[in-house]
Design a protein around this motif. Sequence first.
Motif, PDB file in Angstrom:
ATOM      1  N   LYS A 176      14.990  26.537  75.449  1.00 38.23           N
ATOM      2  CA  LYS A 176      14.307  27.332  74.783  1.00 38.23           C
ATOM      3  C   LYS A 176      14.469  28.942  75.469  1.00 38.23           C
ATOM      4  CE  LYS A 176      10.184  26.711  73.050  1.00 38.23           C
ATOM      5  NZ  LYS A 176      10.049  27.073  71.710  1.00 38.23           N
ATOM      6  N   GLU A 177      14.532  28.550  76.610  1.00 43.71           N
ATOM      7  CA  GLU A 177      14.668  29.645  77.583  1.00 43.71           C
ATOM      8  C   GLU A 177      16.278  30.288  77.231  1.00 43.71           C
ATOM      9  OE1 GLU A 177      15.262  31.495  82.282  1.00 43.71           O
ATOM     10  OE2 GLU A 177      14.630  29.295  81.571  1.00 43.71           O
ATOM     11  N   LEU A 178      17.262  29.275  77.363  1.00 45.49           N
ATOM     12  CA  LEU A 178      18.555  29.853  77.208  1.00 45.49           C
ATOM     13  C   LEU A 178      18.718  30.465  75.670  1.00 45.49           C
ATOM     14  CD1 LEU A 178      21.694  29.416  77.482  1.00 45.49           C
ATOM     15  CD2 LEU A 178      21.503  27.461  76.282  1.00 45.49           C
ATOM     16  N   ASN A 179      18.187  29.832  74.515  1.00 38.11           N
ATOM     17  CA  ASN A 179      18.320  30.440  73.183  1.00 38.11           C
ATOM     18  C   ASN A 179      17.610  31.777  73.212  1.00 38.11           C
ATOM     19  OD1 ASN A 179      19.944  28.164  72.512  1.00 38.11           O
ATOM     20  ND2 ASN A 179      18.034  27.251  71.550  1.00 38.11           N
ATOM     21  N   ASP A 180      16.492  31.926  74.009  1.00 38.75           N
ATOM     22  CA  ASP A 180      16.004  33.466  73.787  1.00 38.75           C
ATOM     23  C   ASP A 180      17.083  34.361  74.868  1.00 38.75           C
ATOM     24  OD1 ASP A 180      14.026  32.462  72.593  1.00 38.75           O
ATOM     25  OD2 ASP A 180      12.585  32.105  74.342  1.00 38.75           O
ATOM     26  N   LEU A 181      17.548  34.043  76.015  1.00 38.36           N
ATOM     27  CA  LEU A 181      18.271  34.993  76.548  1.00 38.36           C
ATOM     28  C   LEU A 181      19.437  35.300  75.896  1.00 38.36           C
ATOM     29  CD1 LEU A 181      18.392  33.019  80.094  1.00 38.36           C
ATOM     30  CD2 LEU A 181      17.347  35.242  79.785  1.00 38.36           C
ATOM     31  N   ILE A 182      20.185  34.394  75.180  1.00 43.17           N
ATOM     32  CA  ILE A 182      21.111  34.569  74.392  1.00 43.17           C
ATOM     33  C   ILE A 182      20.844  35.706  73.264  1.00 43.17           C
ATOM     34  CG2 ILE A 182      22.990  33.746  72.809  1.00 43.17           C
ATOM     35  CD1 ILE A 182      23.007  31.091  74.393  1.00 43.17           C
ATOM     36  N   ARG A 236      25.516  18.707  64.173  1.00 41.47           N
ATOM     37  CA  ARG A 236      24.758  17.468  65.255  1.00 41.47           C
ATOM     38  C   ARG A 236      23.545  17.903  65.826  1.00 41.47           C
ATOM     39  NH1 ARG A 236      27.712  15.431  69.619  1.00 41.47           N
ATOM     40  NH2 ARG A 236      27.332  13.178  69.048  1.00 41.47           N
ATOM     41  N   ASP A 237      23.651  18.052  67.028  1.00 41.42           N
ATOM     42  CA  ASP A 237      22.230  18.590  67.888  1.00 41.42           C
ATOM     43  C   ASP A 237      22.341  19.828  67.971  1.00 41.42           C
ATOM     44  OD1 ASP A 237      19.727  18.072  68.625  1.00 41.42           O
ATOM     45  OD2 ASP A 237      20.381  17.489  70.635  1.00 41.42           O
ATOM     46  N   GLY A 238      23.046  20.821  67.384  1.00 41.23           N
ATOM     47  CA  GLY A 238      23.162  22.406  67.575  1.00 41.23           C
ATOM     48  C   GLY A 238      23.850  22.938  68.686  1.00 41.23           C
ATOM     49  N   VAL A 239      24.761  23.869  68.100  1.00 41.27           N
ATOM     50  CA  VAL A 239      25.720  24.528  68.898  1.00 41.27           C
ATOM     51  C   VAL A 239      25.389  25.943  68.906  1.00 41.27           C
ATOM     52  CG1 VAL A 239      28.343  25.014  69.648  1.00 41.27           C
ATOM     53  CG2 VAL A 239      27.581  22.761  68.627  1.00 41.27           C
ATOM     54  N   ASN A 240      25.330  26.554  70.280  1.00 39.10           N
ATOM     55  CA  ASN A 240      25.070  28.063  70.317  1.00 39.10           C
ATOM     56  C   ASN A 240      26.259  28.587  70.296  1.00 39.10           C
ATOM     57  OD1 ASN A 240      23.940  30.600  70.378  1.00 39.10           O
ATOM     58  ND2 ASN A 240      21.901  29.799  71.556  1.00 39.10           N
ATOM     59  N   PHE A 241      26.968  29.450  69.505  1.00 39.91           N
ATOM     60  CA  PHE A 241      28.181  29.675  69.455  1.00 39.91           C
ATOM     61  C   PHE A 241      28.178  31.390  69.924  1.00 39.91           C
ATOM     62  CE2 PHE A 241      31.779  31.835  67.632  1.00 39.91           C
ATOM     63  CZ  PHE A 241      32.890  30.669  67.458  1.00 39.91           C
ATOM     64  N   LEU A 242      28.847  31.785  70.896  1.00 36.03           N
ATOM     65  CA  LEU A 242      28.579  33.213  71.273  1.00 36.03           C
ATOM     66  C   LEU A 242      30.091  33.732  71.384  1.00 36.03           C
ATOM     67  CD1 LEU A 242      26.379  31.307  73.023  1.00 36.03           C
ATOM     68  CD2 LEU A 242      26.279  33.306  74.535  1.00 36.03           C
TER      69      LEU A 242
END
Length: 215
Positions: free
Chosen positions: A186-192, A206-212
């Motif tokens: 959750k911290e990571l997703n907020d930071l991004i 699948r279990d979610g990919v945060n694509f930056l």
Amino acid sequence: MSFFEEKNPEMDRYLETHASSEPEMLRKLRRETYQKTTQPHMISGYQQGRLLTIISQMMQPENILEIGTFTGYATLCLTAGMANNGKITTLDVNEDLAYLPRKYFAESDFSGQIDFRLQDAKEFLKETNEMFDLVFIDADKENYAEYFRLIKPRTKSGSVVMFDNVLWYGKVLEENPKQKSTQVIKELNDLIAKDDDFENLILPLRDGVNFLRRK
């Protein structure tokens, strides 16, 4: 198996049926992973592997970093689009399992371009001066936020970074999670989401990919 596959396995089968076929080497590796490891669900798998392959082919990166090798499935998918002079550095700390990715890396057409290291990723990132075009992280979740902080200086405009398992079986919806890994994801997703140097999208694959993508 992901949170989404559990909810609708029929849709998952449909998606696999209507995507490009899995190369034979990857099919063999996936089978052996299920035969010889105790946690085969950790493999990136077919759908995610196709995503990694297509992104790599679109980018034709010269320098790729992977954190979390496991049995090497994602590694081989990422090599598919590398520039002719490209290389991939893939990091893991599991010595007992290292024989399996080494076996398939040696058989790969990209064997001379794969740098497989048994090394702590935080240590590597603090020591290296390399810049990376493409980064894929699928490792210990409790270090995800720290990986993001360490990886950012090693990226440039146009670099792509992907974090796997960022929906964490739906646990990211918990308001006050007790599990450390959930808290860090959750911290990571907020930071991004708050970082103006990147544009991003969470893909519910699948279990979610945060694509930056670095601006």
